[in-house]
Design a protein around this motif. Structure first.
Motif, PDB file in Angstrom:
ATOM      1  N   GLU A 296      20.011  -5.360  59.310  1.00  6.02           N
ATOM      2  CA  GLU A 296      20.634  -4.563  57.977  1.00  6.02           C
ATOM      3  C   GLU A 296      19.088  -3.769  57.538  1.00  6.02           C
ATOM      4  O   GLU A 296      19.121  -2.595  57.179  1.00  6.02           O
ATOM      5  N   ALA A 297      18.143  -4.551  57.281  1.00  3.78           N
ATOM      6  CA  ALA A 297      16.998  -3.941  56.607  1.00  3.78           C
ATOM      7  C   ALA A 297      16.422  -2.870  57.539  1.00  3.78           C
ATOM      8  O   ALA A 297      16.090  -1.769  57.026  1.00  3.78           O
ATOM      9  N   VAL A 298      16.281  -3.110  59.059  1.00  4.99           N
ATOM     10  CA  VAL A 298      15.577  -2.256  59.711  1.00  4.99           C
ATOM     11  C   VAL A 298      16.660  -0.902  59.963  1.00  4.99           C
ATOM     12  O   VAL A 298      15.995   0.046  59.746  1.00  4.99           O
ATOM     13  N   ASN A 299      17.775  -0.979  59.892  1.00  2.00           N
ATOM     14  CA  ASN A 299      18.823   0.233  60.119  1.00  2.00           C
ATOM     15  C   ASN A 299      18.788   1.016  58.945  1.00  2.00           C
ATOM     16  O   ASN A 299      18.816   2.167  58.881  1.00  2.00           O
ATOM     17  N   THR A 300      18.853   0.128  57.773  1.00  2.00           N
ATOM     18  CA  THR A 300      18.776   0.919  56.399  1.00  2.00           C
ATOM     19  C   THR A 300      17.436   1.797  56.325  1.00  2.00           C
ATOM     20  O   THR A 300      17.478   2.894  55.990  1.00  2.00           O
ATOM     21  N   TYR A 301      16.249   1.215  56.425  1.00  2.00           N
ATOM     22  CA  TYR A 301      15.074   1.699  56.574  1.00  2.00           C
ATOM     23  C   TYR A 301      14.908   3.016  57.353  1.00  2.00           C
ATOM     24  O   TYR A 301      14.335   4.081  56.996  1.00  2.00           O
ATOM     25  N   LEU A 302      15.460   2.631  58.734  1.00  2.00           N
ATOM     26  CA  LEU A 302      15.161   3.749  59.604  1.00  2.00           C
ATOM     27  C   LEU A 302      16.480   5.056  59.601  1.00  2.00           C
ATOM     28  O   LEU A 302      16.424   6.104  60.304  1.00  2.00           O
ATOM     29  N   GLU A 303      17.438   4.576  58.877  1.00  2.00           N
ATOM     30  CA  GLU A 303      18.453   5.693  58.659  1.00  2.00           C
ATOM     31  C   GLU A 303      18.052   7.291  58.409  1.00  2.00           C
ATOM     32  O   GLU A 303      18.363   8.041  59.220  1.00  2.00           O
ATOM     33  N   PRO A 304      17.275   7.551  57.349  1.00  2.00           N
ATOM     34  CA  PRO A 304      16.890   8.841  57.092  1.00  2.00           C
ATOM     35  C   PRO A 304      16.085   9.488  58.301  1.00  2.00           C
ATOM     36  O   PRO A 304      16.384  10.516  58.570  1.00  2.00           O
ATOM     37  N   ILE A 305      15.150   8.619  59.054  1.00  2.00           N
ATOM     38  CA  ILE A 305      14.319   9.157  60.035  1.00  2.00           C
ATOM     39  C   ILE A 305      15.221   9.396  61.057  1.00  2.00           C
ATOM     40  O   ILE A 305      14.912  10.548  61.841  1.00  2.00           O
ATOM     41  N   ARG A 306      16.232   8.645  61.483  1.00  2.00           N
ATOM     42  CA  ARG A 306      17.012   8.716  62.727  1.00  2.00           C
ATOM     43  C   ARG A 306      17.893   9.848  62.551  1.00  2.00           C
ATOM     44  O   ARG A 306      18.048  10.934  63.415  1.00  2.00           O
ATOM     45  N   ALA A 307      18.319  10.178  61.273  1.00  2.00           N
ATOM     46  CA  ALA A 307      19.096  11.245  60.899  1.00  2.00           C
ATOM     47  C   ALA A 307      18.292  12.523  61.079  1.00  2.00           C
ATOM     48  O   ALA A 307      18.867  13.683  61.595  1.00  2.00           O
ATOM     49  N   ARG A 308      17.081  12.668  60.532  1.00  2.00           N
ATOM     50  CA  ARG A 308      16.158  13.835  60.978  1.00  2.00           C
ATOM     51  C   ARG A 308      16.005  14.102  62.366  1.00  2.00           C
ATOM     52  O   ARG A 308      15.878  15.199  62.912  1.00  2.00           O
ATOM     53  N   ARG A 309      15.764  12.907  63.006  1.00  2.00           N
ATOM     54  CA  ARG A 309      15.545  12.967  64.667  1.00  2.00           C
ATOM     55  C   ARG A 309      16.617  13.616  65.298  1.00  2.00           C
ATOM     56  O   ARG A 309      16.414  14.517  66.073  1.00  2.00           O
ATOM     57  N   ARG A 310      18.011  13.171  64.927  1.00  2.00           N
ATOM     58  CA  ARG A 310      19.143  13.556  65.673  1.00  2.00           C
ATOM     59  C   ARG A 310      19.359  15.271  65.451  1.00  2.00           C
ATOM     60  O   ARG A 310      19.312  15.898  66.330  1.00  2.00           O
ATOM     61  N   GLU A 311      18.681  15.835  64.359  1.00  2.00           N
ATOM     62  CA  GLU A 311      18.858  17.265  63.971  1.00  2.00           C
ATOM     63  C   GLU A 311      17.611  17.956  64.799  1.00  2.00           C
ATOM     64  O   GLU A 311      17.806  19.096  65.338  1.00  2.00           O
ATOM     65  N   ILE A 312      16.622  17.532  64.780  1.00  2.00           N
ATOM     66  CA  ILE A 312      15.277  18.070  65.542  1.00  2.00           C
ATOM     67  C   ILE A 312      15.740  18.140  66.736  1.00  2.00           C
ATOM     68  O   ILE A 312      15.353  19.105  67.440  1.00  2.00           O
ATOM     69  N   GLU A 313      16.317  17.005  67.346  1.00  2.00           N
ATOM     70  CA  GLU A 313      16.464  16.882  68.931  1.00  2.00           C
ATOM     71  C   GLU A 313      17.421  18.004  69.449  1.00  2.00           C
ATOM     72  O   GLU A 313      17.436  18.581  70.500  1.00  2.00           O
ATOM     73  N   GLN A 314      18.266  18.736  68.598  1.00  2.00           N
ATOM     74  CA  GLN A 314      19.225  19.838  68.636  1.00  2.00           C
ATOM     75  C   GLN A 314      18.426  21.111  69.073  1.00  2.00           C
ATOM     76  O   GLN A 314      18.951  22.066  69.333  1.00  2.00           O
ATOM     77  N   ASN A 315      17.190  21.215  68.409  1.00  2.00           N
ATOM     78  CA  ASN A 315      16.391  22.321  68.446  1.00  2.00           C
ATOM     79  C   ASN A 315      15.100  22.392  69.193  1.00  2.00           C
ATOM     80  O   ASN A 315      13.934  22.290  68.693  1.00  2.00           O
ATOM     81  N   MET A 316      15.209  22.063  70.563  1.00  2.00           N
ATOM     82  CA  MET A 316      13.957  21.803  71.485  1.00  2.00           C
ATOM     83  C   MET A 316      12.962  23.126  71.279  1.00  2.00           C
ATOM     84  O   MET A 316      11.565  22.798  71.559  1.00  2.00           O
ATOM     85  N   ASP A 317      13.650  24.217  71.142  1.00  2.00           N
ATOM     86  CA  ASP A 317      12.711  25.458  71.148  1.00  2.00           C
ATOM     87  C   ASP A 317      11.598  25.366  69.971  1.00  2.00           C
ATOM     88  O   ASP A 317      10.361  25.634  69.971  1.00  2.00           O
TER      89      ASP A 317
END
Length: 349
Positions: A296-317
């Protein structure tokens, strides 16, 4: 009088710089980087990434190098290198590195910076290169023979730092010999040809080394790390599979209970609490309760980073544009520095 290259002197100088950074951020140029050999993990994040973002946000001139040439110091293949490079850029952006304020570039894309190797190699002896303890450690860890590139790895790092006139490099204690050699190269060049390069200092990390899930050093090769790109489900699975021991009472004892203590350290750094406090809270709850809390501690901490990561991955250009622009800026700086070196050495024809 303590030796200039001693840990005590380096620590004192680092403390002085840290105190001055907030007051005079513009006086500092920082370079740091990573080898694209796999995904960045929690240890990288707390050890370096978080600190890079803080320095960037203070207003320090920051550069992040993707050391693709250094992959072949101790490996015989560049398989997956392009994928690894793009994933590094995605991780940097997701963690808060701002390409408008931080130059992100790749080794192989900046020929003028690599050309500094030639004059720099003339400033060091073979014995000085052979003595470097981190080169020996790298060689032993990889089980690879000593290549010419691995032997001259510290000189390559000096090129990385000095091409952009870097004067602070965030490192752990084990990397201090690289900074010492960079300082030596800069001084010898300045003494021989006239002053071109600044004094370089280590900015020693005050973050304790985060152990892996098994209590050993967190490492991609040990398979004991949680990557920033791992999903919450994979994170839970990895933590669940981590080895603890048969004792029900949870205590923090890194020496005798490495698995349990590694998990406690991970929970502590992600929650800002102490290991002992978390251990007391779990008490007789056993490893099952500990693993649930860590997940829970790790997933809570990484949640905003992972959300930004998913967004950025959609725009490889965009990811490629960030790297192209960083490479362009790095080439501009490297060409200017190489021009100064030629001028100082009387090699302008």
């Amino acid at each position: 009088m303590p030796n200039e290259n001693s840990y005590e002197v380096a620590q004192r100088r680092s403390d002085e710089i840290r105190a001055d950074l907030a007051k005079h951020p513009g006086s500092y140029t920082m370079l740091t980087g990573d080898r694209p050999t796999g995904r960045l993990h929690l240890g990288h994040y707390f050890g370096t990434l978080k600190g890079r973002v803080e320095l960037q946000n203070l207003g320090v001139k920051t550069s992040v190098l993707i050391a693709d040439y250094q992959v072949i110091t101790d490996r015989d293949t560049t398989e997956h290198i392009q994928e690894n490079v793009y994933n590094l850029v995605i991780d940097y952006l997701a963690c808060g590195i701002d390409p408008d304020r931080t130059m992100i570039y790749a080794h192989s894309a900046v020929p003028a910076a690599n050309q500094l190797m030639l004059p720099f190699l003339s400033l060091v002896s073979e014995a000085e290169l052979q003595r470097n303890p981190t080169v020996k450690a790298e060689m032993e860890a990889s089980g690879h023979e000593l290549t010419g590139l691995l032997l001259t790895y510290p000189v390559h790092q000096a090129c990385d730092i000095l091409f952009c006139k870097g004067n602070v490099v965030p490192v752990g204690r084990d990397q201090l010999p690289h900074i010492e050699l960079t300082r030596l190269i800069a001084r010898r060049f300045n003494n021989r040809y006239g002053t071109v390069f600044p004094e370089v200092d280590a900015l020693l990390s005050d973050t304790p080394l985060l152990p892996g899930l098994d209590g050993r050093k967190m490492s991609k090769s040990y398979g004991n790390a949680i990557s920033l790109s791992t999903t919450p489900e994979e994170t839970a699975k990895r933590i669940k599979k981590s080895q603890t021991d048969g004792e029900r009472l949870i205590t923090f004892d890194p020496e005798n209970r490495p698995g349990v203590s590694g998990l406690l350290s991970t929970a502590a750094i992600c929650t800002g609490r102490s290991e002992a406090e978390i251990a007391d809270e779990i008490g007789m709850g056993g490893s099952g309760q500990l693993k649930a809390l860590v997940t829970e501690a790790v997933n809570t901490y990484l949640e905003p980073i992972r959300a930004r990561r998913r967004e950025i991955e959609q725009n490889m250009d965009f990811v490629k544009d960030v790297l192209h622009e960083g490479n362009r800026r790095a080439n501009e700086i490297a060409e200017a520095t190489l021009g100064e070196i030629r001028e100082a050495m009387g090699m302008v024809y």
